[in-house]
Design an enzyme around this catalytic site. Structure first.
Site, PDB file in Angstrom:
ATOM      1  N   ASP A   1      40.634  34.972  36.629  1.00 37.37           N
ATOM      2  CA  ASP A   1      40.035  36.211  36.129  1.00 37.37           C
ATOM      3  C   ASP A   1      38.614  35.962  35.624  1.00 37.37           C
ATOM      4  OD1 ASP A   1      40.485  39.018  35.237  1.00 37.37           O
ATOM      5  OD2 ASP A   1      40.157  38.144  33.251  1.00 37.37           O
TER       6      ASP A   1
ATOM      7  N   GLU B   1      37.742  35.622  40.688  1.00 38.08           N
ATOM      8  CA  GLU B   1      37.316  37.023  40.692  1.00 38.08           C
ATOM      9  C   GLU B   1      35.870  37.121  40.232  1.00 38.08           C
ATOM     10  OE1 GLU B   1      37.614  41.126  38.145  1.00 38.08           O
ATOM     11  OE2 GLU B   1      37.974  39.168  37.259  1.00 38.08           O
TER      12      GLU B   1
END
Ligand SMILES: *[C@@H]1O[C@H](CO)[C@@H](O)[C@H](O)[C@H]1NC(C)=O
Ligand SMILES: *[C@@H]1O[C@H](CO)[C@@H](O)[C@H](O)[C@H]1NC(C)=O
Ligand SMILES: *[C@@H]1O[C@H](CO)[C@@H](O)[C@H](O)[C@H]1NC(C)=O
Ligand SMILES: *[C@@H]1O[C@H](CO)[C@@H](O)[C@H](O)[C@H]1NC(C)=O
Length: 474
Positions: free
Chosen positions: A210, A234
């Site tokens: 993330d 990400e």
């Protein structure tokens, strides 16, 4: 190289080591643990801004639905204990405890075991950029309970994101979440020890990282190398030049530049030459060796779903479903590791967060048209191990785009109101080969005099395989 040595060393203690190489021919089903399936709740509606009751045991009981759909990996939500109400898992409180709403540590182990027995790999969402407190009281966090573990208070601005101001993006807070300082050696070492523990304790096959752009690449490099398994970062941005610096620190990235390009082309009847340009630019920017490990996706929990009326003003009309199927088929067949967001197969229409995070458990319909469509594509991909093959462009013009992955031939159009017919002369098939469309029984063409014709009717997708393979699949 280092990864490989580490992997061999780890193989002595683990049974295997899921490197990027091994992930190439997998397809990933992304689900949110709180929303997929539950052994606690039968409710048909829920406040999507809080916990709805999904859990590890629920996932375990419904793995066949995923397996039958043709996926051989799942990406689940962050697993650790979170602050109240953080059903999504991105607001950690104690990184050594399992989120009690999702079950126990043993439940998670049972889930991973059950997955492995069905040859489904497990990718876990990892948050190492921040902890979940949004204030200055760090004492409730474990093990990062001191202000010295965090950056000083500031918030990342829209301008910082827009201008790629990495100094602020790295040191300031996202949504005011306490921003960990990975330059602090206690923090860095602790995070690295923790991820090693997660991977070995729970026997994890891959990680999705993330907020990857919000931490320095040099930290991520140590972090991912410590795991020895495939990592997808990400970086929520459409600029390949910006993304490039995170490849290396991570094996691959969520392919946002491709997502934006394809979504636009399929939604807006776009020029399909843009796909050719995209691949050309991607090759120039990342280099050939990195491309198979990028991860393309059709939707996710951070974007309004393709079929929602927040995208393009209309909800799931017949036309939009056609467009979505083309986009999803492209995602599942093209080079990179495909990720499909749960609910796509049931044509979910949720808008922006949290509306795009619907409850799944009333929708396990294996007979829906789109479920069967996706299943066929996954089967075709597997039948010829397309995921491990090069992607070769076979034809491109304004209205038509086609490529092969080994024996699989995929053809797409972004023009939905007409027949698009093309003669394919550049292809790998011998004269006399009968190619059959796996998406429509009996739709076959013969390769003759070095060519064959592809006939796309009103926006349809075709996935051709040699007939003998299609027959074996059925
Ligand atoms: C859900 O419904 C089924 C069938 O009615 C029932 O057997 C089960 O106990 C219910 N589960 C929960 C958690 O309420
Ligand atoms: C932080 O955690 C450590 C180790 O668990 C503990 O010794 C210390 O008292 C904690 N500090 C605060 C401020 O809570
Ligand atoms: C994936 O590819 C490897 C070789 O790269 C092969 O050994 C394996 O059988 C493939 N798996 C599937 C499901 O095709
Ligand atoms: C294939 O080529 C041969 C010789 O050039 C020709 O006689 C035949 O008509 C062609 N067949 C097709 C289907 O075009």
């Amino acid at each position: 190289m280092f990864n490989q040595i580490l992997c061999i060393m780890m193989m002595i203690s683990l049974h295997y080591c899921r490197t990027k190489e091994e992930w190439k021919n997998r397809t990933i089903y992304q689900l949110l643990t709180d929303r997929y399936a539950s052994t606690k709740s039968n409710s048909t509606s829920c406040n999507l801004g809080n916990y709805c009751g999904g859990n590890f045991k629920g996932i375990e009981k419904n793995l066949d639905y995923i397996k039958n759909l043709g996926f051989d990996a799942i990406w689940i939500s962050p697993i650790v204990q979170n602050y109240d109400g953080a059903y999504h898992g991105y607001a950690a409180k104690n990184i050594y405890q399992i989120n009690e709403h999702f079950g126990t540590a043993q439940d998670l182990k049972d889930l991973v075991n059950a997955c492995h027995q069905k040859d489904i790999w497990v990718m876990i969402d990892i948050v190492a950029n921040h902890m979940g407190n949004q204030d200055l009281d760090f004492s409730r966090n474990y093990p990062f309970n001191s202000s010295s573990h965090f950056h000083d208070l500031c918030e990342i601005s829209d301008t910082d994101f827009a201008t790629h101001n990495l100094v602020n993006i790295e040191r300031c807070r996202l949504f005011m979440l306490a921003d960990l300082n990975q330059d602090n050696s206690y923090v860095a070492n602790e995070l690295i020890n923790w991820i090693k523990w997660v991977v070995s304790e729970f026997n994890i096959d891959g990680i999705r990282i993330d907020t990857a752009m919000m931490v320095k690449g040099e930290f991520w490099k140590k972090f991912t190398e410590a795991t020895g398994i495939y990592s997808i970062g990400e970086v929520f941005d459409g600029d390949m030049g910006f993304l490039k610096q995170f490849i290396g620190p991570m094996d691959g990235l969520l392919n946002y530049p491709l997502f934006f390009t394809l979504r636009d082309v399929f939604l807006h009847w776009g020029d399909m030459y843009r796909i050719e340009s995209f691949y050309y630019n991607q090759l120039q920017t990342y280099g050939k060796n990195n491309i198979p490990y990028m991860a393309q996706f059709n939707d996710n929990h951070d974007n309004a779903r393709f079929l929602s009326d927040e995208v393009n003003g209309v909800s799931a009309s017949a036309l939009k479903i056609l467009q979505f199927k083309a986009f999803t088929a492209f995602t599942l067949t093209s080079i990179g590791v495909p990720i499909m967001y749960y609910g796509s197969e049931q044509l979910f229409t949720g808008g922006g967060d949290p509306k795009n995070r619907e409850i799944m458990w009333n929708s396990f319909n294996e007979n829906s048209d789109t479920y069967k469509f996706i299943k066929k594509i996954n089967q075709a991909r597997k039948a010829v191990n397309a995921g491990a093959q090069e992607q070769v462009q076979r034809y491109a013009d304004n209205d038509f785009y086609a490529f092969t992955r080994g024996q699989l031939f995929a053809a797409f159009t972004s023009k939905y109101d007409r027949d698009v017919i093309r003669k394919i002369t550049y292809h790998p098939y011998a004269d006399g080969t009968k190619l059959c469309n796996v998406l429509f029984t009996g739709d076959c063409v013969l390769v003759q005099n070095g060519s064959f014709q592809v006939y796309l009717r009103n926006g349809e997708v075709k996935i051709f395989l040699p007939e003998n393979i299609v027959v074996e699949m059925e």
